[in-house]
Design an enzyme around this catalytic site. Structure first.
Site, mmCIF file in Angstrom:
data_model
loop_
_atom_site.group_PDB
_atom_site.id
_atom_site.type_symbol
_atom_site.label_atom_id
_atom_site.label_comp_id
_atom_site.label_asym_id
_atom_site.label_seq_id
_atom_site.Cartn_x
_atom_site.Cartn_y
_atom_site.Cartn_z
ATOM 1 N N TYR A 62 0.857 -1.191 0.000
ATOM 2 C CA TYR A 62 0.000 0.000 0.000
ATOM 3 C C TYR A 62 0.889 1.236 0.000
ATOM 4 O O TYR A 62 1.912 1.268 0.695
ATOM 5 C CB TYR A 62 -0.874 0.010 1.259
ATOM 6 N N GLU B 245 -3.326 7.493 -4.360
ATOM 7 C CA GLU B 245 -3.239 6.268 -3.576
ATOM 8 C C GLU B 245 -3.139 5.060 -4.500
ATOM 9 O O GLU B 245 -3.883 4.980 -5.476
ATOM 10 C CB GLU B 245 -4.490 6.145 -2.698
#
Lengths: 290, 370
Positions: free
Chosen positions: B100, B185
């Protein structure tokens, strides 16, 4: 007394020849603010309300020795204006415009920290110190009066509502300051509370907060250091859960940001949290009589 | 403004961040064609909602026939209230591991915040804090390669992943700055054959900076009514009650909603008429409220830059053109209050000066109208 802005300051208006700049220069002068000059590129040598206009802040600094600047230029030019003020030694900057790109605000606020400049805003109604007859901002003049209450707000009109209700209840204010409604602004509740702590004439502080972010939660931990009673009103009690900004927002906030979270944090550190704006004045009166 | 996944990935690719081969499809035929060219694919609904995979918005197709069938099922479906109109067909990745990474703006420190974890994927929000590496950026310095290397090291990455991740953080920060992103993101940041690939992407652009990003596609979000009010230039959110609300300033609008609920009413919307709205947008916004057919309308104005006489003019204008066939409660104080109240009184509209009284009256009238 007051915080951050007093009658000793010398104020310039960046963007003084625009509609807003012109109108609010008149209002600020009418309130008693020592406005000593204006800046408007290529309009140098003219006057607005008998105030001299300069082409650059640099020129204004050498001619009228300002200490503070209020910025009214359109949002796309606001970063340039703020840096011009900072790099020329201005130590208090009030940024009125809304819709300034956040990346520009990040640059302004971080540069201000490095130079020890106080930035209020962007997207703020400004700051007003009634005892000092001095304001830098766009708030209506008549709703304030001098007194012992410090007010710090995230939202403009809501702070008018609350300041006016204090004034009508004969509870005047030392200073009322709007931090600004944007995601990135120069002040936090903590930096402003620290100012109120050091001002002997501020005997009670009103915090006007709202849902979202975690500014109120961060501030709560500071309240025990403040040593003065705090009354808080938080807007958004009935608002639906706010927009989430992907996973990153959820990870950062981790349960903070809701009204419950803010209310609990503030209460557990001794603040009195009222549910409606019109309950603030009574709570302040009680706090002051204790 | 949020960008669809395929748009966000386009930006990543422009900045040299690896993505899987893929294309946008909007019919069973184009989906079938995509499988022919790409091999087995993931068909991903292009909607602006989180938890898309769990809600059935990602399905797989191994053959052109399957591609056509799955696309036929997915196109037109409703996902968390959003209609699926486009799919992104992306070559299916043999994912070995999921990381992530994101960059967002931290309101408290007023700095960009880079977050990364070796435990990416759909459960990222439940990953323990100590498994997430957070680092703030000094915006006056920026993200240099060493910053990326230090983060890669914190994640325990080695060899080619160490190098690729360090490089990726630098590029991601370029996107964050150059595109005026509120959020960029990558989740998951997939490991495929030992290399990093952005398997999903989010890119939210700061609305205030759109004027300098004509290169980005415009994405409309929200209901038609919300879009209509946004076009007037005002902030608007639909709620599910029956008392329509207009106030000036976001905080004031929220406080007005709170006041309605305090007296037992149900607000129909959040409408911030702005700090200094003039007659025209105010009238347009009021027109929208009337068109919602609420049980009552509450206008709550504390005039600062907003002038009470402008608001009164807008109200009178709407009353005399489209008409206001529902109970209207107006609270008007502040700049040019006297002129505003006189204008309303001449039209037979009473104005309150106390917010609590006005809110209570609006709730009362809505109940009478039920």
């Amino acid at each position: 007394m007051a915080i951050l802005l007093t009658h000793q300051d010398r104020v310039i208006v960046q963007g003084i020849t625009g509609n807003q700049g012109r109108f609010h220069t008149r209002q600020m002068l009418g309130y008693g603010t020592p406005v000593v000059g204006g800046v408007s590129p290529a309009k140098g040598g003219t006057e607005v309300e008998d105030i001299p206009v300069f082409d650059t802040v640099k020129e204004a600094v050498s001619a009228v020795q300002p200490t503070a600047s209020i910025v009214f230029v359109p949002a796309p030019f606001a970063k340039d204006a703020a840096f011009e003020a900072m790099e020329n030694g201005i130590r208090l900057i009030v940024m009125i415009p809304e819709h300034i790109p956040v990346q520009d605000s990040i640059d302004i606020v971080n540069r201000a920290r490095a130079l020890d400049v106080t930035v209020i805003g962007p997207n703020t109604f400004g700051i007003i110190s009634p005892q000092e007859h001095t304001k830098m901002g766009i708030m209506p003049n008549h709703i304030y009066k001098p007194g012992p209450v410090g007010v710090v707000a995230r939202s403009g009109t809501l702070s008018y509502e609350i300041a006016y209700s204090l004034t009508q209840s004969d509870l005047g204010q030392t200073t009322v300051i709007g931090m600004g409604g944007d995601p990135v602004v120069g002040q936090t509740f903590i930096t402003v509370l620290e100012q109120f702590r050091r001002d002997p004439e501020t005997r009670c502080v009103v915090m006007v907060g709202e849902i979202g972010g975690s500014a109120e939660e961060e501030a709560a931990e500071y309240l025990s250091t403040l040593g003065k009673p705090v009354v808080a009103y938080l807007a958004g009690r009935a608002a639906p859960p706010g927009k989430r900004m992907g996973h990153a927002g959820a990870i950062i906030e981790r349960g903070k940001g809701t009204l419950d979270s803010k209310e609990q944090a503030l209460k557990s550190h001794g603040a009195q949290v009222v549910t409606m704006p019109w309950q603030v004045a009574q709570a302040v009166r009680e706090a002051l009589s204790r | 403004m949020k960008q669809y996944e395929y748009m966000a990935k386009g930006v990543l690719a422009e900045h040299g961040i690896p993505i899987a081969p893929g294309r946008l499809v909007d019919s069973p035929e184009s989906a079938s064609q995509a499988v022919t060219e790409l091999g087995p694919v993931a068909l991903k609904a292009q909607v602006l909602v989180g938890g898309r995979g769990k809600a059935g918005g990602i399905r797989f197709a191994a053959t052109p026939e399957e591609g056509a069938k799955v696309a036929g099922d997915m196109l037109g479906m409703t996902l968390k209230g959003y209609r699926v109109e486009k799919l992104y067909a992306e070559q299916k990745l043999p994912i070995e591991n999921e990381l992530y990474v994101s960059i967002t703006t931290d309101r408290n420190t007023k700095k960009p915040l880079v977050m990364a974890s070796a435990f990416g994927g759909v459960e990222i929000e439940d990953v323990a804090n100590d498994k997430i590496v957070k680092r703030y950026v000094d915006p006056l310095v920026g993200v240099m390669p060493y910053f990326g290397r230090e983060m890669a090291q914190s994640l325990g990455l080695r060899d080619s992943l160490f190098k690729e991740f360090s490089d990726l953080v630098v590029r991601l920060y370029q996107i964050y700055r150059e595109k005026d992103a509120e959020l960029v993101e990558i989740n998951p940041l997939a490991v495929v054959s030992g290399h990093l690939v952005a398997a999903d992407a989010r890119l939210n652009i700061d609305d205030s900076a759109l004027y300098r990003h004509s290169e980005l596609s415009c994405v409309e979000e929200g209901s038609l009514l919300e879009q209509r009010v946004h076009e007037i230039g005002l902030a608007y959110v639909e709620l599910d009650g029956d008392i329509a609300i207009m106030a000036n300033g976001a905080g004031m609008a929220m406080a007005t909603i709170d006041a309605i609920e305090y007296f037992g009413g149900k607000p129909a919307n959040f409408l911030d008429a702005g700090g200094g709205a003039s007659v025209k947008p105010t009238a347009e916004a009021l027109g929208v409220l009337v068109s919602m057919k609420p049980k009552a309308i509450l206008v709550n104005i504390f005039g600062g830059i907003t002038r009470c006489d402008d608001v009164a003019k807008a109200i009178v204008q709407v009353k005399n053109t489209v008409g206001i066939p529902v109970p209207l409660v107006v609270r008007l104080v502040g700049t040019n209050e006297r002129e505003g109240v006189e204008l309303l009184n001449r039209e037979g509209i009473q104005a309150y000066s106390v917010m609590a009284d006005a809110a209570e009256q609006a709730v009362h009238m809505a109940k009478e109208a039920r």
